[in-house]
Design a protein around this motif. Sequence first.
Motif, mmCIF file in Angstrom:
data_model
loop_
_atom_site.group_PDB
_atom_site.id
_atom_site.type_symbol
_atom_site.label_atom_id
_atom_site.label_comp_id
_atom_site.label_asym_id
_atom_site.label_seq_id
_atom_site.Cartn_x
_atom_site.Cartn_y
_atom_site.Cartn_z
ATOM 1 N N ASP A 98 -12.660 36.188 97.993
ATOM 2 C CA ASP A 98 -13.681 35.557 97.160
ATOM 3 C C ASP A 98 -13.170 34.430 96.277
ATOM 4 O O ASP A 98 -13.870 33.458 96.036
ATOM 5 N N ARG A 99 -11.969 34.567 95.750
ATOM 6 C CA ARG A 99 -11.497 33.591 94.765
ATOM 7 C C ARG A 99 -10.704 32.443 95.380
ATOM 8 O O ARG A 99 -10.171 31.612 94.649
ATOM 9 N N LEU A 100 -10.641 32.382 96.706
ATOM 10 C CA LEU A 100 -10.000 31.237 97.357
ATOM 11 C C LEU A 100 -11.043 30.175 97.671
ATOM 12 O O LEU A 100 -12.206 30.499 97.906
ATOM 13 N N THR A 101 -10.610 28.927 97.687
ATOM 14 C CA THR A 101 -11.527 27.869 98.106
ATOM 15 C C THR A 101 -11.626 27.894 99.635
ATOM 16 O O THR A 101 -10.810 28.548 100.313
ATOM 17 N N VAL A 102 -12.597 27.159 100.141
ATOM 18 C CA VAL A 102 -12.772 27.081 101.606
ATOM 19 C C VAL A 102 -11.494 26.514 102.233
ATOM 20 O O VAL A 102 -10.993 27.033 103.234
ATOM 21 N N GLY A 103 -10.955 25.465 101.618
ATOM 22 C CA GLY A 103 -9.743 24.836 102.143
ATOM 23 C C GLY A 103 -8.564 25.805 102.164
ATOM 24 O O GLY A 103 -7.818 25.876 103.147
ATOM 25 N N GLU A 104 -8.407 26.564 101.078
ATOM 26 C CA GLU A 104 -7.311 27.550 101.023
ATOM 27 C C GLU A 104 -7.505 28.641 102.062
ATOM 28 O O GLU A 104 -6.541 29.151 102.645
ATOM 29 N N THR A 105 -8.756 29.007 102.298
ATOM 30 C CA THR A 105 -9.055 30.037 103.305
ATOM 31 C C THR A 105 -8.618 29.560 104.692
ATOM 32 O O THR A 105 -7.996 30.317 105.451
ATOM 33 N N PHE A 106 -8.914 28.307 104.997
ATOM 34 C CA PHE A 106 -8.476 27.740 106.283
ATOM 35 C C PHE A 106 -6.949 27.749 106.379
ATOM 36 O O PHE A 106 -6.380 28.070 107.419
ATOM 37 N N ARG A 107 -6.285 27.390 105.265
ATOM 38 C CA ARG A 107 -4.820 27.310 105.271
ATOM 39 C C ARG A 107 -4.206 28.695 105.492
ATOM 40 O O ARG A 107 -3.261 28.849 106.262
ATOM 41 N N LEU A 108 -4.776 29.689 104.814
ATOM 42 C CA LEU A 108 -4.248 31.050 104.921
ATOM 43 C C LEU A 108 -4.356 31.582 106.357
ATOM 44 O O LEU A 108 -3.385 32.059 106.937
ATOM 45 N N PHE A 109 -5.565 31.461 106.923
ATOM 46 C CA PHE A 109 -5.762 32.009 108.268
ATOM 47 C C PHE A 109 -5.095 31.115 109.326
ATOM 48 O O PHE A 109 -4.556 31.628 110.314
ATOM 49 N N GLY A 110 -5.125 29.800 109.103
ATOM 50 C CA GLY A 110 -4.477 28.882 110.046
ATOM 51 C C GLY A 110 -2.988 29.169 110.163
ATOM 52 O O GLY A 110 -2.414 29.116 111.258
ATOM 53 N N SER A 111 -2.380 29.492 109.042
ATOM 54 C CA SER A 111 -0.962 29.840 109.051
ATOM 55 C C SER A 111 -0.726 31.089 109.910
ATOM 56 O O SER A 111 0.240 31.163 110.667
ATOM 57 N N GLY A 112 -1.649 32.043 109.807
ATOM 58 C CA GLY A 112 -1.551 33.250 110.633
ATOM 59 C C GLY A 112 -1.656 32.935 112.113
ATOM 60 O O GLY A 112 -0.945 33.513 112.938
ATOM 61 N N TYR A 113 -2.539 31.992 112.441
ATOM 62 C CA TYR A 113 -2.718 31.613 113.854
ATOM 63 C C TYR A 113 -1.537 30.780 114.379
ATOM 64 O O TYR A 113 -1.499 30.426 115.552
ATOM 65 N N GLY A 114 -0.625 30.402 113.469
ATOM 66 C CA GLY A 114 0.534 29.605 113.884
ATOM 67 C C GLY A 114 0.221 28.129 114.002
ATOM 68 O O GLY A 114 0.920 27.404 114.716
ATOM 69 N N MET A 115 -0.822 27.657 113.315
ATOM 70 C CA MET A 115 -1.198 26.237 113.387
ATOM 71 C C MET A 115 -0.389 25.427 112.369
ATOM 72 O O MET A 115 -0.008 25.945 111.317
ATOM 73 N N THR A 116 -0.164 24.156 112.683
ATOM 74 C CA THR A 116 0.504 23.271 111.724
ATOM 75 C C THR A 116 -0.522 22.821 110.676
ATOM 76 O O THR A 116 -1.737 22.991 110.868
ATOM 77 N N ALA A 117 -0.020 22.217 109.598
ATOM 78 C CA ALA A 117 -0.912 21.740 108.535
ATOM 79 C C ALA A 117 -1.913 20.722 109.082
ATOM 80 O O ALA A 117 -3.098 20.720 108.705
ATOM 81 N N GLU A 118 -1.451 19.874 109.994
ATOM 82 C CA GLU A 118 -2.342 18.844 110.578
ATOM 83 C C GLU A 118 -3.417 19.500 111.442
ATOM 84 O O GLU A 118 -4.589 19.113 111.397
ATOM 85 N N THR B 4 4.571 34.314 105.268
ATOM 86 C CA THR B 4 4.769 35.105 104.050
ATOM 87 C C THR B 4 4.633 34.217 102.816
ATOM 88 O O THR B 4 3.964 34.588 101.850
ATOM 89 N N THR B 5 5.260 33.040 102.865
ATOM 90 C CA THR B 5 5.207 32.129 101.715
ATOM 91 C C THR B 5 3.774 31.652 101.476
ATOM 92 O O THR B 5 3.314 31.599 100.331
ATOM 93 N N THR B 6 3.080 31.314 102.565
ATOM 94 C CA THR B 6 1.687 30.870 102.426
ATOM 95 C C THR B 6 0.844 31.976 101.796
ATOM 96 O O THR B 6 0.090 31.733 100.835
ATOM 97 N N ALA B 7 0.976 33.190 102.329
ATOM 98 C CA ALA B 7 0.172 34.313 101.804
ATOM 99 C C ALA B 7 0.534 34.600 100.356
ATOM 100 O O ALA B 7 -0.339 34.926 99.542
ATOM 101 N N PHE B 8 1.814 34.448 100.001
ATOM 102 C CA PHE B 8 2.251 34.717 98.624
ATOM 103 C C PHE B 8 1.691 33.655 97.664
ATOM 104 O O PHE B 8 1.097 34.002 96.637
#
Lengths: 243, 250
Positions: A98-118, B4-8
Amino acid sequence: MEASTTTKGEATSNKVLVRANEIEKTYGSSFPFTRSVTVLTDADLEIRTGEIVGIVGANGSGKSTLMNILVGVLEQDSGTVERTGTVGWCPQEPLLYDRLTVGETFRLFGSGYGMTAEEIDEAKHRLASKLDFEQYLDYRIDQLSGGNRQKINLSIALMHDPDILMLDEPYTGFDWETYLTFWDLAEELAADGTAVTMISHLIEEQSRLDRIYEVRDGQVYDVTDQEGETDATASERGEETDE
Amino acid sequence: MSRTTTAFTIGIKEQARNYVLVALLVVLPVSFITLAFAVTQDVEMPVRTLVDGETVTVMRGMPEVHGVIMTPITSALIAGLAGLFLMREAKDTDGRLAVAGYRARQVITARFGVLAAITLIVTGVSVGVMLVDFQPEHLWWFVAAMLVVSVTYGLIGMLVGAVFDRLAGMWLMLILPMLDIGLFQDPLFIQSEPEWWMKLLPGYWPVRVMVDTGLTTDVDTTLSLVWATGYLLLVAVLTIGVYYRITQEK
């Protein structure tokens, strides 16, 4: 419906991406004097590339339980699930922070999917443009309306172009335009070979589905070729049906 | 940036926007610790503690004893609630992270890192507020015991959050540190050898260290700090097991 798989079938090898065998699930309780509920008994199912598969059934029949087991967030009591390829999951209730922005939500899950920042940035803007939430990218999830939360919920499932897309009533809260956009998107993905599986309640949607599985009495029936409506759709309108 | 760093880092941002937690961090230390020193009657009270390895009764000012007890209560209470909030919010959604590709150990490391960061801040603020009115005889021993009891309660908050809903969990995490540290370990109340079950509570070993290193000139409770750390590790293993079960992909 069988015919609609022709083009999709040509795009892919019609390979089985998800296979569930003899799935059983009973919800128990660790507290005494409470009842346990058997939801699935001996449920089998296959999902192939390029198909749009609908899972239907009456309320409480075990559709979401089945999908959660197929996705891997819920453990079955017995039986096996084989998955091939990447999975995108859109749960019925938006599971977002709830307290993450839409952009942060994409970054969090995108990182899990193994996507680059771009890649994350590209997916975020592509889906925001398509589902019309560009103006909310800096908003926190808890500041969004129900419909917009659902758009983010769906986008998180889609952002990495998964091989298997599992959607549990993904259009809840969508306006008509977004609903139509959603279906265009689902058909595009299926044409590209994605196996799209969704829990559906709407009778008119069934013409869009390549395969329909009905969850009934703990088992899964392929009712794709049945004439007319399923027991589930009839019972949702309050009609008596023969078992 | 690793998963881990991103999630943290995102987890830290999320908790910084938890206004209830921030408000607790500002309001509780002042209202609990400062008021404890301010309103407690300045009389000498008998306190059971270790001196030269022997349990003896020494006379100490009641405000100092009360302050020594209220500081870990404050820290344990806030850390416990933080652990509870963290688990309640993460319980469902962290499972989605597993579907997205996060390994259970990555999520656990990130979440425990967030809890550790919160606990450090909470301990720092609580000790800082205490230092305005009272200087422990051995500050860093006192801080070490504070950290141990705070992290332990943070982890207990997570365990409570795994089992109970938010309301029931909040009641539990409000009551537990109060009863444990504020009643069963408080030398103002417990003037004789504690009952065996009081020694099983999370506050027993750390409070022994704090009473000893806060109120006497010698450090006689090294072993108690080891036991307290062992207790913390036990709770940590249990919490990791529960969290692993929640976040791993089936």
